[in-house]
Motif scaffolding. Structure first.
Motif, PDB file in Angstrom:
ATOM      1  N   ARG A 126      64.747 -48.728  -7.705  1.00 56.91           N
ATOM      2  CA  ARG A 126      64.405 -48.419  -9.099  1.00 56.91           C
ATOM      3  C   ARG A 126      63.147 -49.139  -9.538  1.00 56.91           C
ATOM      4  O   ARG A 126      62.447 -48.687 -10.434  1.00 56.91           O
ATOM      5  CB  ARG A 126      65.564 -48.816 -10.018  1.00 56.91           C
ATOM      6  CG  ARG A 126      66.757 -47.908  -9.867  1.00 56.91           C
ATOM      7  CD  ARG A 126      67.921 -48.341 -10.720  1.00 56.91           C
ATOM      8  NE  ARG A 126      67.511 -48.678 -12.068  1.00 56.91           N
ATOM      9  CZ  ARG A 126      68.113 -49.611 -12.807  1.00 56.91           C
ATOM     10  NH1 ARG A 126      69.133 -50.268 -12.339  1.00 56.91           N
ATOM     11  NH2 ARG A 126      67.703 -49.870 -14.015  1.00 56.91           N
ATOM     12  N   GLU A 127      62.870 -50.296  -8.938  1.00 55.18           N
ATOM     13  CA  GLU A 127      61.689 -51.060  -9.343  1.00 55.18           C
ATOM     14  C   GLU A 127      60.485 -50.624  -8.523  1.00 55.18           C
ATOM     15  O   GLU A 127      60.525 -50.600  -7.294  1.00 55.18           O
ATOM     16  CB  GLU A 127      61.917 -52.554  -9.151  1.00 55.18           C
ATOM     17  CG  GLU A 127      60.744 -53.371  -9.622  1.00 55.18           C
ATOM     18  CD  GLU A 127      60.934 -54.852  -9.442  1.00 55.18           C
ATOM     19  OE1 GLU A 127      60.020 -55.599  -9.811  1.00 55.18           O
ATOM     20  OE2 GLU A 127      61.981 -55.270  -8.926  1.00 55.18           O
ATOM     21  N   TYR A 178      67.677 -54.614 -14.770  1.00 57.54           N
ATOM     22  CA  TYR A 178      68.472 -54.000 -13.705  1.00 57.54           C
ATOM     23  C   TYR A 178      69.916 -53.762 -14.143  1.00 57.54           C
ATOM     24  O   TYR A 178      70.511 -52.751 -13.814  1.00 57.54           O
ATOM     25  CB  TYR A 178      68.433 -54.893 -12.463  1.00 57.54           C
ATOM     26  CG  TYR A 178      69.027 -54.252 -11.245  1.00 57.54           C
ATOM     27  CD1 TYR A 178      68.309 -53.333 -10.499  1.00 57.54           C
ATOM     28  CD2 TYR A 178      70.309 -54.561 -10.845  1.00 57.54           C
ATOM     29  CE1 TYR A 178      68.848 -52.737  -9.382  1.00 57.54           C
ATOM     30  CE2 TYR A 178      70.864 -53.972  -9.721  1.00 57.54           C
ATOM     31  CZ  TYR A 178      70.131 -53.057  -8.991  1.00 57.54           C
ATOM     32  OH  TYR A 178      70.677 -52.480  -7.885  1.00 57.54           O
ATOM     33  N   LYS A 204      63.832 -59.277 -15.292  1.00 59.19           N
ATOM     34  CA  LYS A 204      64.089 -58.276 -14.258  1.00 59.19           C
ATOM     35  C   LYS A 204      65.593 -58.069 -14.056  1.00 59.19           C
ATOM     36  O   LYS A 204      66.067 -56.940 -13.940  1.00 59.19           O
ATOM     37  CB  LYS A 204      63.451 -58.729 -12.948  1.00 59.19           C
ATOM     38  CG  LYS A 204      63.457 -57.690 -11.871  1.00 59.19           C
ATOM     39  CD  LYS A 204      62.867 -58.228 -10.577  1.00 59.19           C
ATOM     40  CE  LYS A 204      61.426 -58.589 -10.737  1.00 59.19           C
ATOM     41  NZ  LYS A 204      60.771 -58.927  -9.452  1.00 59.19           N
ATOM     42  N   THR A 205      66.356 -59.156 -14.045  1.00 58.70           N
ATOM     43  CA  THR A 205      67.812 -59.061 -13.902  1.00 58.70           C
ATOM     44  C   THR A 205      68.423 -58.326 -15.084  1.00 58.70           C
ATOM     45  O   THR A 205      69.298 -57.482 -14.922  1.00 58.70           O
ATOM     46  CB  THR A 205      68.425 -60.462 -13.769  1.00 58.70           C
ATOM     47  OG1 THR A 205      67.837 -61.120 -12.647  1.00 58.70           O
ATOM     48  CG2 THR A 205      69.924 -60.396 -13.592  1.00 58.70           C
ATOM     49  N   ASN A 213      71.149 -47.023  -8.571  1.00 59.96           N
ATOM     50  CA  ASN A 213      70.937 -48.276  -7.865  1.00 59.96           C
ATOM     51  C   ASN A 213      70.960 -48.104  -6.352  1.00 59.96           C
ATOM     52  O   ASN A 213      70.616 -49.019  -5.625  1.00 59.96           O
ATOM     53  CB  ASN A 213      71.981 -49.321  -8.269  1.00 59.96           C
ATOM     54  CG  ASN A 213      71.737 -49.842  -9.658  1.00 59.96           C
ATOM     55  OD1 ASN A 213      70.656 -49.690 -10.210  1.00 59.96           O
ATOM     56  ND2 ASN A 213      72.750 -50.451 -10.236  1.00 59.96           N
TER      57      ASN A 213
END
Length: 88
Positions: A11-12, A40, A36-37, A7
């Motif tokens: 990462r995206e 992650y 997305k959350t 992190n």
């Protein structure tokens, strides 16, 4: 809370690299933030979420393509049932 050392870097990705495994999800744009959350918090590798268009019988429909560098992250997402809950 377990800290993921990955992190500390982005990462995206905003594009889908050819070596990523991917799946197509038919969902509303408002649900993408929730997905997305979840990705992650629960997945560990790099991922991408891109918008695409699918044509079926002359009708176009917007879809999202979720891509993962680690195939296990895609399996985890599929087993969670999160994308099935948000499909149209």
């Amino acid at each position: 809370m377990k800290i993921n050392p990955k992190n500390f870097f982005t990462r995206e990705l905003d594009f889908l690299p050819p070596h990523f495994v991917n799946t197509v999800v038919k969902t509303h744009e408002g649900n993408i933030e929730h997905i997305k959350t979840w990705i992650y918090e629960n997945c560990h590798g790099r991922y991408s979420i891109t918008k695409d268009v699918v044509f079926n019988n002359g009708v176009s429909r917007p879809v999202y393509v979720l891509g993962f560098e680690n195939p296990g992250d895609l399996t985890l997402l599929a087993l969670s049932g999160l994308t099935q809950k948000h499909q149209n």
